[in-house]
Design an enzyme around this catalytic site. Structure first.
Site, PDB file in Angstrom:
ATOM      1  N   GLN A  38       0.827  -1.215   0.000  1.00 38.69           N
ATOM      2  CA  GLN A  38       0.000   0.000   0.000  1.00 38.69           C
ATOM      3  C   GLN A  38       0.863   1.269   0.000  1.00 38.69           C
ATOM      4  O   GLN A  38       1.786   1.394   0.794  1.00 38.69           O
ATOM      5  CB  GLN A  38      -0.884   0.026   1.242  1.00 38.69           C
ATOM      6  CG  GLN A  38      -1.736   1.279   1.333  1.00 38.69           C
ATOM      7  CD  GLN A  38      -2.903   1.109   2.281  1.00 38.69           C
ATOM      8  OE1 GLN A  38      -2.737   1.272   3.490  1.00 38.69           O
ATOM      9  NE2 GLN A  38      -4.066   0.755   1.758  1.00 38.69           N
ATOM     10  N   LEU A  98       4.186  10.316   7.719  1.00 42.69           N
ATOM     11  CA  LEU A  98       2.754  10.291   7.384  1.00 42.69           C
ATOM     12  C   LEU A  98       2.003  11.538   7.867  1.00 42.69           C
ATOM     13  O   LEU A  98       2.209  12.001   8.981  1.00 42.69           O
ATOM     14  CB  LEU A  98       2.132   9.062   8.057  1.00 42.69           C
ATOM     15  CG  LEU A  98       0.669   8.812   7.734  1.00 42.69           C
ATOM     16  CD1 LEU A  98       0.522   8.216   6.350  1.00 42.69           C
ATOM     17  CD2 LEU A  98       0.045   7.869   8.752  1.00 42.69           C
ATOM     18  N   ARG A 105      -7.410   4.116  -0.608  1.00 37.57           N
ATOM     19  CA  ARG A 105      -6.040   4.645  -0.745  1.00 37.57           C
ATOM     20  C   ARG A 105      -5.410   4.345  -2.102  1.00 37.57           C
ATOM     21  O   ARG A 105      -4.667   5.171  -2.633  1.00 37.57           O
ATOM     22  CB  ARG A 105      -5.158   4.050   0.360  1.00 37.57           C
ATOM     23  CG  ARG A 105      -5.488   4.627   1.694  1.00 37.57           C
ATOM     24  CD  ARG A 105      -4.639   4.049   2.785  1.00 37.57           C
ATOM     25  NE  ARG A 105      -5.038   4.674   4.045  1.00 37.57           N
ATOM     26  CZ  ARG A 105      -4.611   4.291   5.229  1.00 37.57           C
ATOM     27  NH1 ARG A 105      -3.768   3.285   5.326  1.00 37.57           N
ATOM     28  NH2 ARG A 105      -5.014   4.914   6.318  1.00 37.57           N
TER      29      ARG A 105
HETATM   30  C1  LIG Z   1       2.748   6.137  10.478  1.00 37.50           C
HETATM   31  C2  LIG Z   1       1.698   5.068  10.530  1.00 37.50           C
HETATM   32  C3  LIG Z   1       0.390   5.383  10.881  1.00 37.50           C
HETATM   33  C4  LIG Z   1      -0.590   4.404  10.926  1.00 37.50           C
HETATM   34  N1  LIG Z   1      -1.858   4.741  11.296  1.00 37.50           N
HETATM   35  C5  LIG Z   1      -2.812   3.772  11.359  1.00 37.50           C
HETATM   36  C6  LIG Z   1      -4.133   4.090  11.767  1.00 37.50           C
HETATM   37  O1  LIG Z   1      -4.448   5.230  12.090  1.00 37.50           O
HETATM   38  N2  LIG Z   1      -5.040   3.088  11.789  1.00 37.50           N
HETATM   39  C7  LIG Z   1      -4.736   1.792  11.465  1.00 37.50           C
HETATM   40  O2  LIG Z   1      -5.598   0.936  11.515  1.00 37.50           O
HETATM   41  N3  LIG Z   1      -3.468   1.467  11.101  1.00 37.50           N
HETATM   42  C8  LIG Z   1      -2.510   2.414  11.050  1.00 37.50           C
HETATM   43  N4  LIG Z   1      -1.231   2.086  10.671  1.00 37.50           N
HETATM   44  C9  LIG Z   1      -0.878   0.663  10.528  1.00 37.50           C
HETATM   45  C10 LIG Z   1      -0.742   0.017  11.915  1.00 37.50           C
HETATM   46  O3  LIG Z   1      -0.237   0.952  12.835  1.00 37.50           O
HETATM   47  C11 LIG Z   1       0.197  -1.182  11.908  1.00 37.50           C
HETATM   48  O4  LIG Z   1      -0.114  -2.034  10.841  1.00 37.50           O
HETATM   49  C12 LIG Z   1       0.069  -1.969  13.204  1.00 37.50           C
HETATM   50  O5  LIG Z   1       0.183  -1.121  14.311  1.00 37.50           O
HETATM   51  C13 LIG Z   1       1.113  -3.050  13.262  1.00 37.50           C
HETATM   52  O6  LIG Z   1       1.086  -3.632  14.532  1.00 37.50           O
HETATM   53  P1  LIG Z   1       1.918  -4.946  14.814  1.00 37.50           P
HETATM   54  O7  LIG Z   1       1.684  -5.288  16.246  1.00 37.50           O
HETATM   55  O8  LIG Z   1       1.613  -5.951  13.782  1.00 37.50           O
HETATM   56  O9  LIG Z   1       3.439  -4.493  14.589  1.00 37.50           O
HETATM   57  P2  LIG Z   1       4.366  -3.440  15.365  1.00 37.50           P
HETATM   58  O10 LIG Z   1       3.604  -2.515  16.225  1.00 37.50           O
HETATM   59  O11 LIG Z   1       5.275  -2.859  14.328  1.00 37.50           O
HETATM   60  O12 LIG Z   1       5.209  -4.343  16.338  1.00 37.50           O
HETATM   61  C14 LIG Z   1       6.202  -5.226  15.858  1.00 37.50           C
HETATM   62  C15 LIG Z   1       6.965  -5.769  17.045  1.00 37.50           C
HETATM   63  O13 LIG Z   1       7.823  -6.792  16.597  1.00 37.50           O
HETATM   64  C16 LIG Z   1       9.091  -6.647  17.190  1.00 37.50           C
HETATM   65  N5  LIG Z   1      10.054  -7.277  16.286  1.00 37.50           N
HETATM   66  C17 LIG Z   1      10.190  -7.096  14.952  1.00 37.50           C
HETATM   67  N6  LIG Z   1      11.172  -7.873  14.478  1.00 37.50           N
HETATM   68  C18 LIG Z   1      11.656  -8.581  15.537  1.00 37.50           C
HETATM   69  C19 LIG Z   1      12.682  -9.542  15.704  1.00 37.50           C
HETATM   70  N7  LIG Z   1      13.443  -9.975  14.662  1.00 37.50           N
HETATM   71  N8  LIG Z   1      12.902 -10.031  16.943  1.00 37.50           N
HETATM   72  C20 LIG Z   1      12.165  -9.613  18.003  1.00 37.50           C
HETATM   73  N9  LIG Z   1      11.197  -8.701  17.900  1.00 37.50           N
HETATM   74  C21 LIG Z   1      10.939  -8.199  16.683  1.00 37.50           C
HETATM   75  C22 LIG Z   1       9.262  -5.161  17.377  1.00 37.50           C
HETATM   76  O14 LIG Z   1      10.172  -4.903  18.419  1.00 37.50           O
HETATM   77  C23 LIG Z   1       7.838  -4.757  17.757  1.00 37.50           C
HETATM   78  O15 LIG Z   1       7.663  -4.916  19.151  1.00 37.50           O
HETATM   79  C24 LIG Z   1      -0.254   3.065  10.607  1.00 37.50           C
HETATM   80  C25 LIG Z   1       1.049   2.739  10.245  1.00 37.50           C
HETATM   81  C26 LIG Z   1       2.026   3.729  10.184  1.00 37.50           C
HETATM   82  C27 LIG Z   1       3.402   3.353   9.754  1.00 37.50           C
END
Ligand SMILES: Cc1cc2nc3c(=O)[nH]c(=O)nc-3n(C[C@H](O)[C@H](O)[C@H](O)COP(=O)(O)OP(=O)(O)OC[C@H]3O[C@@H](n4cnc5c(N)ncnc54)[C@H](O)[C@@H]3O)c2cc1C
Length: 564
Positions: free
Chosen positions: A228, A240, A274
């Site tokens: 995306q 962003l 988007r």
């Molecule tokens: C700027 C921005 C704004 C956004 N706004 C929105 C919004 O308003 N609404 C919405 O729905 N979505 C939004 N998104 C998307 C959304 O925020 C993310 O898709 C979502 O928060 C991802 O969550 P997650 O828990 O999957 O990953 P993350 O929150 O990225 O967590 C990943 C975790 O994995 C750990 N990790 C990674 N690799 C390793 C490794 N090799 N070993 C150990 N630990 C590791 C990291 O330390 C971290 O703790 C936004 C994204 C961005 C970039």
């Protein structure tokens, strides 16, 4: 060597990982989280605009599910989209009970903001710091439940024994040694891969580690060609400007001051999905109606009070990073790499086809986003499918009989890799690149050749470039040979993961000879349901990804022409 043991091991301390850990712990499992960052520094904290749930009077979960399926250009699995939409309201109420202070409307109900591609205002929000606010309360619950946190441990690989995942190997960043951590069930929740592109809205740690680790362990990655591009990112930094700005009523203008979206999406205008808005912007820019390689995001008519109440973070970001106060002038924005629709294939309970491995959040593909995600659905995915994965993993762990302890040999492969690169760093001469140089070239190439508009010719060139970078990676040189917090070494692991991930993205995009959602082929401009209404599965082989295809789950909604 100490071998740590848990029922459920969660890799990743973002919203998906922590929500999964909470649910597994509530279901009686002994749970641990491994995270390369402190959980509060996870990228979920950057989420700005909102989290979807059909809470409005005229809204319904069915409409939410339909919008999601239409937004996905009919590639989402409709059973998963229905679960996402149906379970959303309860998950929002639960987040509120945990302590999330959602903005309210005049009647004191949770306020809802319109987002792109949505039939009704549906995004619950906390100003424009939604992710940060939710991350705080979820982290409190993790602490309350005494979940073990291996903080600043970097996962390098999964331990697979006789076709079953039994834990993970992690580099303890403070001490510099590799440790095996055993888990009867492992949940991958490592977030996105945005750093494969340059620039991106994603933080420095979003390098697709978990996807690549699972892929190497034998799990298929699904629909990796769909990336995306968010319509409103700042020009140089890629940071962003939330879709919440357009939700509040912002205009997109070209160099003539026209609200050009009227041409591309006459009904929804700036609030089309988007992929549609990003393509429109790119077309305006390429046809000479841009401003300095950008278009303009204009919120001036909202007035300073509303901007300060609801969009204060992006006002500060635009002042600091683009020298523009959005109260007084429009800010230059352009489409930027933002979100990976693809990821580790899972069922609706987070289980991957690889026994013992579950996945949730941005690294997973369940698939609710299909070819294009709607804003506000990703935070929702982390809590709905994080919760479901946590529950299913706890059940799996309960039903899995105890096995003999792991031997120390499980760290051997990663240990040998570290020793090889350390030896190379210590030796004189050699012509190897620094990891950052390869990373930079990869990001530039992905932006140029695997961007909004793609062609077979450019994608074939991209495939060649990935092979070249993979070959150069074999000679890459470290500078830091120390043990304590060797970030140089971590970046080397990240780079190899990014190269594998890029390979799957390019191969999938080259093979998919149609345009669907965020994947736009100039040489195949139409959606082709007859040939391509199917998921791409990438399996790891020594020669690179082997592609297979799987059917899409269609229930209530047959594919239709998609207009906004
Ligand atoms: C700027 C921005 C704004 C956004 N706004 C929105 C919004 O308003 N609404 C919405 O729905 N979505 C939004 N998104 C998307 C959304 O925020 C993310 O898709 C979502 O928060 C991802 O969550 P997650 O828990 O999957 O990953 P993350 O929150 O990225 O967590 C990943 C975790 O994995 C750990 N990790 C990674 N690799 C390793 C490794 N090799 N070993 C150990 N630990 C590791 C990291 O330390 C971290 O703790 C936004 C994204 C961005 C970039």
């Amino acid at each position: 060597m100490a071998v740590f043991e848990h029922d459920v091991l969660v890799i990743g301390g973002g919203l998906a990982g922590m929500r999964a850990a909470i649910e597994a712990a509530r279901n009686g499992a002994d749970v641990a989280i491994i995270s390369k960052l402190h959980p509060m520094r996870s990228h979920s904290g950057a989420a700005q605009g909102g989290i979807n749930a059909a809470l409005g009077e005229d809204d319904s979960w069915e409409t939410h599910a339909f919008d999601t399926v239409k937004g996905s250009d009919y590639l989402a699995d409709q059973d998963a989209a229905e679960i996402l939409a149906r379970e959303a309201p309860n998950d929002i109420v639960e987040l509120e009970r945990m302590g999330t202070t959602f903005n309210r409307d005049e009647q004191g109900r949770i306020a809802l903001r319109p987002f792109g591609g949505a039939g009704f205002p549906r995004a619950c929000f906390i100003g424009d710091i939604t992710g940060q606010a939710i991350l705080h309360v979820v982290f409190e619950q993790v602490l309350k439940l005494s979940v073990t946190i291996y903080e600043e441990y970097y996962c390098t690989s999964l331990i697979v024994d006789d076709g079953v995942v039994r834990g993970a190997v992690a580099l303890h960043l403070v001490a510099g040694n590799l440790v095996p951590i055993q888990g009867k069930a492992v949940i991958m929740a490592t977030g996105g891969l945005g750093r494969v592109y340059q620039p991106t809205t994603n933080g420095i740690a979003c390098t697709g580690d978990g996807m690549a680790i699972a892929y190497r362990a034998g799990a298929p990655l699904q629909d990796m060609e769909f990336m995306q591009f968010h319509p409103t990112t700042l020009k140089d930094s890629g940071v962003l400007m939330t879709e919440g700005a357009r939700g509040e009523g912002a205009y997109l203008l070209n160099s003539a001051g026209e609200r050009f979206m009227a041409k591309y999406a006459p009904e929804k205008l700036e609030l089309a999905s988007r992929d549609v808005v990003s393509r429109a912007e790119q077309t305006e820019i390429e046809e000479g109606r841009g401003v300095d390689g950008c278009v303009l995001l204009d919120v001036r008519h909202l007035g300073e009070a509303r901007i300060n109440e609801r969009l204060w973070q992006i006002r500060e970001l635009a002042i600091d990073l683009a020298n523009t106060d959005i109260v007084h002038e429009p800010v230059k924005v352009r489409p930027g790499a933002h979100y990976a629709m693809g990821g580790i294939k899972t069922n609706v309970d987070g289980a991957s086809p690889l026994a013992g491995l579950f996945a949730a959040g941005e690294c997973a593909n369940v698939s609710v986003h299909g070819a294009n995600r709607l804003g506000g659905n990703s935070l929702l995915e982390t809590v709905v499918f994080g919760r479901r994965a946590g529950q299913a993993a706890a059940r799996y762990a309960r039903e899995t009989p105890a096995r003999p302890p792991l031997s120390e040999a499980v760290v051997q492969r990663d240990q040998e890799f570290i020793e090889t690169v350390m030896e190379r760093a210590g030796s004189a001469g050699g012509d190897g690149d620094r990891p950052a140089a390869i990373r930079h070239e990869l990001g530039e190439m992905m932006r140029a050749d695997v961007g909004i508009f793609r062609t077979g010719e450019r994608l074939a060139a991209a495939l060649g470039k990935v092979a070249e970078l993979q070959e150069r990676y074999q000679r890459v040189r470290l500078h830091d040979t120390g043990k304590v917090f060797n970030i140089d070494l971590v970046s080397l692991f990240e780079l190899s993961f990014m190269l594998d991930i890029a390979h799957t993205m390019v191969a999938g995009a080259l093979a998919r000879e149609e345009s669907r959602g965020a994947h736009t082929r100039r040489d195949f401009p139409d959606r082709d349901d007859e040939r391509w209404l199917k998921h791409t599965l990438a399996y790891c082989t020594p020669e690179g990804p082997r592609l297979e295809y799987a059917p899409v789950t269609i229930m209530r909604w047959q594919p239709e022409v998609r207009t906004y």
